[in-house]
Every structure is written in structure tokens, then in C-alpha cells.
Design an enzyme around this catalytic site. Structure first.
Site, PDB file in Angstrom:
ATOM      1  N   GLU A 123      49.505  32.939  37.162  1.00  0.00           N
ATOM      2  CA  GLU A 123      48.190  33.264  37.046  1.00  0.00           C
ATOM      3  C   GLU A 123      47.922  33.783  35.491  1.00  0.00           C
ATOM      4  OE1 GLU A 123      46.430  35.912  39.922  1.00  0.00           O
ATOM      5  OE2 GLU A 123      47.337  34.853  41.570  1.00  0.00           O
ATOM      6  N   GLU A 170      51.939  38.870  44.166  1.00  0.00           N
ATOM      7  CA  GLU A 170      51.929  40.258  43.667  1.00  0.00           C
ATOM      8  C   GLU A 170      52.075  41.180  44.803  1.00  0.00           C
ATOM      9  OE1 GLU A 170      48.078  40.248  41.976  1.00  0.00           O
ATOM     10  OE2 GLU A 170      48.315  39.094  40.332  1.00  0.00           O
TER      11      GLU A 170
HETATM   12  O1  IFM Z   1      42.010  37.241  42.304  1.00  0.00           O
HETATM   13  C1  IFM Z   1      43.177  37.838  41.701  1.00  0.00           C
HETATM   14  C2  IFM Z   1      44.222  37.122  42.550  1.00  0.00           C
HETATM   15  O2  IFM Z   1      44.004  36.921  44.005  1.00  0.00           O
HETATM   16  C3  IFM Z   1      45.425  37.816  42.600  1.00  0.00           C
HETATM   17  N1  IFM Z   1      45.712  38.125  40.883  1.00  0.00           N
HETATM   18  C4  IFM Z   1      44.623  38.577  40.054  1.00  0.00           C
HETATM   19  C5  IFM Z   1      43.335  37.772  40.466  1.00  0.00           C
HETATM   20  C6  IFM Z   1      42.185  38.481  39.638  1.00  0.00           C
HETATM   21  O3  IFM Z   1      41.905  39.684  39.947  1.00  0.00           O
END
Ligand code: IFM
Length: 448
Positions: free
Chosen positions: A354, A167
Site C-alpha cells: 500500500e 496491518e
Molecule cells: O484504507 C486504509 C487501508 O484499509 C489500510 N491502510 C491504510 C489505508 C488508508 O488509511
């Protein structure tokens, strides 16, 4: 409408975590400080004054955590490697004890039949590099490639594919533009070099990894952008936001150029940090896969504040997670359709790296954790994924965020995203109802 029970054969199941969020052991075995250690120590920076110093103590309890994954029956585990464990100051020779931890972890995963999918950078930059400018400094990109080389030299005989960055959009915006994450800079648009240098670091590291025959992915947080109305001002604001959130980190990788950022008064050289040849480095050798982190869509209206060309608007009439994020499973299908439309034949296969939600989970008197909202969240998103695949999306796997409740950055331990509840006082792990649900889903998919 196809649903999750029709996901294709060979579809891969996994769970995701990140080093600073779970490992703890912040001062052990020669690990150097990261920007998150320094940021979290600042009064008021993290809710409740929480830090990742102990987190889930995964550094010592990794065997128990691998056993939990084994119980789920996942194919893969996405975790991140802490750069300050490998190079305590961010440069120079490797710290053998730091690399040895990941050696043990990778071996334990392989022994359990789980494929390791490491991310090289999930926001925990060595503080030594921050002192030289962090990702605002071009040099950090070169240091990242050197670090990648040290890691692949050690683990590459057992790890087939790597994620370079997690990210980069979120890291740039929260870390460098708004200052709500480490390193806590509040540079607004002057944060853009942190975008370019992360991408340059990706390109340089990708060349090292591909040169050794490995597959390379990046995990981008992408969002469908909804104009608040069909009015031209809202539509233009939505396009400006889309350029910043989605295109800035995907166009250079897939199209070899930055998007039009003229709405921000920024030219194609991102304020002067882009040098000749950089875009070639970023776009080549190409991605073997795009990691997609999806949480929610974003609704955008015309600006109210003269500083930015957009304003965020509320999404109404949908459920919300404990964090307050809107729950819109079909946004995942929409996002995947939009990526196909935008990038066509240059879009590589996608892995959902994710997807998950925070729930105010508690262990009941009988020892169970009933996290029905998480099951609803995951089942809705997996149905949307099945629909997207039926429409033609090439999605190879789904890694839910997260295996364990963990340190949720500026929220400390207040948001619980895990399939497994963690009591942070005792480190006791309790699988939630969603853990059993996911295990059964994976088993049913395999049995088809
Ligand atoms: O916890 C985070 C992760 O580190 C990166 N993506 C979003 C998740 C939830 O906020």
C-alpha cells in the site's frame, strides 16, 4: 539520483483494496455480520454515520472493476477476502455462496491476465468471534488457520501467494487500544494480546499455506520514527514508539522474539499471553515476502501524559494530504534502508502493498478529475523507491492504495484514495488523471 523510470525490469505493478471498504452486499448470499457492521451502526462511531453496507457495490460490479484494472495494465491485484462471507459466524463449514464470489473474481482476474494477491484478514472479523473475545482470545488464532484452509482449498489452484494479515498494528491500536475502529475497545496496553494472537494466527495460517506449496506474506504498516530532537528523552521516546509500531509486528516474524517493551512496563511474555512454542510458530515457516504499507513518518517526543512513554509531535514544513497526513516520499527510502540495517540477511524481499493518499477530488463539469496531488505523491514515492533499490533494497513490486474511492473506516466516505472516482449515490466510476498517469507509467516501464 535514480528515478521511477529506472525501476528494474520485472518490477510488478498493482492496485490494492479491501473487502469491507468496497464490496457492499453486506447481507447477501449468507454473509454473516462483521465487527465493522456492528461498529459502524453505533451512533457517532463513523463520520457521517456511514457504513460499508453498499460501499462501491464491488460485489455486483467486480467485472467493471476488473476491466478498470485491465485498462491500467497492472500485473497484480491485492484484495481481501471477507471472513464472514466464508464462515458467517467465524467457525464451521464454509458458506459455498461466499466462496463462489471469490471464485468468480479470481477467474475474472486471471482471464484479464492479472495475478490475484488475496489478503485473508483486513479487519472484518466475524462478529461471532468478537463475541468470544475477538483477537483478545487465543482461540481466534486457531479459527483463522481453519478459515485460511477453507479458502486455500477452494482458490489455491489459481492463487500462488497470500497475505495473511493487513496491518496488525493498526488493527490492535485503533480497534483494541483506542476504540476508534471496530471492535471499538479502549483497552490501551491491555490490547497487547490482540497483537500476539494476530501474529499467532499468521503463523498457524502460514503453516497451512506453505504446507500446500504457497507463498506467504504479511502486510505491515511501518513508519520511520523521528525523535523530535536529539535530547535523550526524545530519543528514548522514539525508540519506545518504534518498538510498538514497527518492531512488535516484525521482530517476532524475522527474529523469533518480541522487542524490548520495558518502557511500557511489559515483559517478553506480553503480559502473560505468550506460551511456550508460540514464537516458533510465528517465525516459522518464514516469510516469502514482507508486504510494506507506507504512508508517512512519525515524529515522536518525550511523553506529556504519564500513561505512555511517548507523545506524537507535528512534522512541520511538508505538504499534507486531504487527511492531514504529512507527505514525505523519502521516508520510504529511509524505511527500507532501516529495515536492511535492522534485519540484514533475514529480511525477505519486499513488496509495497500500500501507498497512496487522499485528495479532495471532484468530477469537473467536463467529466474529468484532476488529482495532481496524487500524481505528485505517487511519483515522489516511486522515485524514492527507485533510489532505495539503487542503494540495495530488494523491492519486487508496488501496489497503490487504492483502485477505487472507498469506505475509509472511521472517516466513512470522506477521504478519497482512489485512482478511480466513485460517485457513491450512482456508483458511477470515473478514472481520475492519476489513473491515466499510472497506466502510462506501467506501459513505459514495460516498453523499456
Ligand atoms: O484504507 C486504509 C487501508 O484499509 C489500510 N491502510 C491504510 C489505508 C488508508 O488509511
Amino acid at each position: 539520483m535514480p528515478n521511477r523510470s529506472e525501476l528494474p525490469a520485472g518490477f510488478r505493478w498493482g492496485v490494492s483494496t479491501a473487502a469491507y471498504q468496497i464490496e457492499g452486499a453486506a447481507d447477501e448470499d449468507g454473509r454473516g455480520p462483521s465487527v465493522w457492521d456492528v461498529f459502524a451502526a453505533r451512533p457517532g462511531a463513523v463520520r457521517g454515520g456511514h457504513t460499508g453496507a453498499v460501499a462501491c457495490d464491488h460485489y455486483h460490479r467486480y467485472a467493471e472493476d476488473v476491466a478498470l484494472m485491465c485498462g491500467l495494465g497492472v500485473d497484480g491485484y491485492r484484495f481481501s477476502i471477507a471472513w464472514p462471507r466464508v464462515q458467517p459466524a467465524g467457525r464451521g463449514v464454509a458458506n459455498p455462496a461466499g466462496l463462489a464470489f471469490y471464485d468468480r473474481l479470481v477467474d475474472a482476474l486471471l482471464a484479464a491476465g492479472i495475478t490475484p494477491l488475496p489478503t485473508l484478514f483486513h479487519w472484518d472479523l466475524p462478529q461471532g468471534l468478537e463475541e468470544g473475545g475477538g483477537w483478545l482470545a487465543r482461540d481466534t488464532a486457531y479459527r483463522f488457520a481453519e478459515y485460511a484452509e477453507l479458502v486455500v482449498d477452494r482458490l489455491g489452484d489459481r492463487v500462488p501467494a497470500w497475505i495473511t494479515l493487513n496491518e496488525p498494528f493498526v488493527h490492535m491500536v485503533f480497534g483494541y487500544a483506542l476504540g476508534t475502529h471496530a471492535p471499538g475497545r479502549t483497552l490501551m496496553l491491555d490490547a497487547l494480546p490482540a497483537a500476539h494472537h494476530q501474529l499467532l494466527g499468521h503463523g498457524l495460517a502460514a503453516a497451512v499455506l506453505r504446507g500446500r506449496g504457497h507463498e506467504v506474506l504479511i502486510a505491515n504498516n511501518l513508519t520511520p520514527v523521528w525523535p523530535a530532537s536529539p535530547e535523550p528523552a526524545d530519543v528514548a521516546a522514539a525508540a519506545a514508539y518504534d518498538a510498538l509500531h514497527n518492531r512488535l509486528f516484525t521482530d517476532p516474524l524475522l527474529l523469533g522474539r518480541y522487542p524490548d517493551l520495558s518502557a511500557y512496563g511489559v515483559g517478553a511474555d506480553l503480559g502473560g499471553c505468550v506460551r511456550d512454542g508460540d514464537l516458533k510458530l510465528i517465525g516459522s515457516p518464514g516469510l516469502d515476502g514482507l508486504g510494506l504499507n507506507y504512508y508517512n513518518p512519525t515524529r515522536i517526543a518525550a511523553p506529556t501524559d504519564p500513561g505512555l512513554p511517548f507523545a506524537e509531535a507535528e512534522i512541520e514544513g511538508v505538504p499534507r494530504t486531504a487527511f492531514g497526513w504529512p507527505v514525505v516520499p523519502d521516508g520510504l527510502r529511509e524505511l527500507l534502508a532501516g529495515l536492511r540495517e535492522r534485519y540484514g540477511s533475514v529480511l525477505p524481499p519486499i513488496t509495497i502493498t500500500e501507498n497512496g493518499c487522499s485528495v479532495a477530488d471532484e468530477v469537473a463539469a467536463d467529466g474529468t478529475v484532476d488529482d495532481r496531488p496524487r500524481i505528485d505523491f505517487m511519483s515522489g514515492h516511486l522515485d524514492a523507491l527507485a533510489a532505495a533499490i539503487a542503494e540495495g533494497a530488494d523491492v519486487r513490486g508496488y501496489y497503490t492504495w487504492s483502485l477505487l474511492d472507498n469506505f475509509e473506516w472511521a472517516e466513512g466516505y470522506h477521504q478519497r484514495f482512489g485512482l478511480v472516482h466513485v460517485d457513491f449515490a450512482t456508483q458511477r466510476r470515473t478514472p481520475k488523471a492519476s489513473y491515466g498517469w499510472y497506466r502510462d507509467l506501467i506501459a513505459a516501464h514495460r516498453a523499456r
